[in-house]
Design a protein around this motif. Structure first.
Motif, short mmCIF file in Angstrom:
data_model
loop_
_atom_site.label_atom_id
_atom_site.label_comp_id
_atom_site.label_asym_id
_atom_site.label_seq_id
_atom_site.Cartn_x
_atom_site.Cartn_y
_atom_site.Cartn_z
N ARG A 7 38.67 41.15 52.91
CA ARG A 7 38.57 42.37 53.71
C ARG A 7 39.88 43.14 53.68
NH1 ARG A 7 33.51 43.79 54.06
NH2 ARG A 7 32.24 42.05 54.70
N GLU A 8 40.98 42.42 53.63
CA GLU A 8 42.29 43.05 53.53
C GLU A 8 43.25 42.07 52.88
OE1 GLU A 8 44.23 42.02 57.85
OE2 GLU A 8 43.18 43.91 57.61
N LEU A 34 46.16 41.01 40.87
CA LEU A 34 45.99 41.79 39.65
C LEU A 34 45.20 43.05 39.97
CD1 LEU A 34 46.22 42.07 36.56
CD2 LEU A 34 44.09 40.78 36.41
N ASP A 35 45.84 44.20 39.79
CA ASP A 35 45.21 45.50 40.06
C ASP A 35 44.65 46.03 38.74
OD1 ASP A 35 44.42 47.94 40.97
OD2 ASP A 35 46.36 48.50 41.82
N ILE A 36 43.32 46.05 38.61
CA ILE A 36 42.69 46.50 37.36
C ILE A 36 42.10 47.90 37.48
CG2 ILE A 36 42.21 44.18 36.53
CD1 ILE A 36 39.30 44.60 37.37
N VAL A 86 42.05 43.25 42.22
CA VAL A 86 41.92 44.48 43.01
C VAL A 86 41.24 45.50 42.10
CG1 VAL A 86 43.12 46.31 44.23
CG2 VAL A 86 44.00 43.97 44.32
N ALA A 87 40.09 46.02 42.53
CA ALA A 87 39.31 46.94 41.70
C ALA A 87 38.78 48.08 42.55
CB ALA A 87 38.16 46.20 41.03
N SER A 88 38.29 49.11 41.88
CA SER A 88 37.77 50.26 42.61
C SER A 88 36.29 50.13 42.93
CB SER A 88 38.02 51.55 41.83
OG SER A 88 37.41 51.48 40.57
N ASP A 89 35.55 49.31 42.18
CA ASP A 89 34.15 49.10 42.48
C ASP A 89 33.72 47.71 42.00
OD1 ASP A 89 34.10 49.53 39.76
OD2 ASP A 89 32.64 51.15 39.82
N VAL A 127 39.94 33.73 42.09
CA VAL A 127 39.49 33.17 43.36
C VAL A 127 38.95 34.21 44.33
CG1 VAL A 127 40.99 31.17 43.22
CG2 VAL A 127 41.83 33.24 44.29
N GLY A 128 39.24 35.49 44.11
CA GLY A 128 38.76 36.50 45.03
C GLY A 128 38.97 37.90 44.49
N PHE A 129 38.45 38.87 45.24
CA PHE A 129 38.62 40.26 44.87
C PHE A 129 38.77 41.11 46.11
CE2 PHE A 129 34.07 39.79 45.36
CZ PHE A 129 33.66 40.96 45.98
N TYR A 130 39.35 42.29 45.91
CA TYR A 130 39.59 43.22 47.00
C TYR A 130 39.23 44.62 46.52
CZ TYR A 130 42.25 45.97 50.40
OH TYR A 130 42.62 46.88 51.34
N LEU A 131 38.45 45.33 47.33
CA LEU A 131 38.04 46.70 47.02
C LEU A 131 38.67 47.63 48.07
CD1 LEU A 131 34.27 46.01 46.33
CD2 LEU A 131 36.07 46.30 44.65
#
Length: 129
Positions: free
Chosen positions: A29-30, A44-46, A84-87, A106-110
């Motif tokens: 969530r954050e 990692l910001d993709i 970290v992705a935009s969608d 292990v995880g992702f953040y939008l």
């Protein structure tokens, strides 16, 4: 008939890779300060450079998705990765690629995703201050 089966199979494979969620990774969530201090996690910001510069993540590797194939060897393989992705499509493509290359996602953040409990229509009403 065989041609139709092959085309259908190809379309299903493309849809699976792009739209089916990757098993075993959860959404954050954050990104808290605790994650920034951990040495065993890489953020990692993709996202595209134009998108990621507007909402920068501290201490993140900025490597857009189109460049991931050329420069994935710059990432430490022994550490866990948070994408970290935009969608969701970028998350799926990036996580599948990294897992295929032996990395542990292990995880992702939008960061640009509007949450269900938030109120944000992009237009300020007259009664909002």
């Amino acid at each position: 008939m065989y041609f139709l089966v092959i085309i259908t199979f190809f379309i299903l494979m493309v849809l699976y890779r792009r739209h089916m969620p990757v098993w075993g990774i959860g959404e954050l969530r954050e990104i808290s300060n605790v994650l920034y201090d951990r040495v065993d996690v890489v953020i990692l910001d993709i996202r595209d450079y134009q998108t990621s510069i507007k909402n920068q993540i501290v201490n993140a590797y900025c490597l857009p998705l189109p460049y991931l194939n050329r420069h994935y060897t710059d990432l430490p393989i022994e550490k866990d990765i948070i994408v970290v992705a935009s969608d969701q499509v970028e998350v799926n493509l990036g996580a599948r690629f990294l897992r295929k290359k032996g990395y542990n996602v292990v995880g992702f953040y939008l960061p640009s995703q509007v949450r269900k409990d938030s109120y944000n229509y992009g237009v300020q009403c007259a009664n909002e201050k």
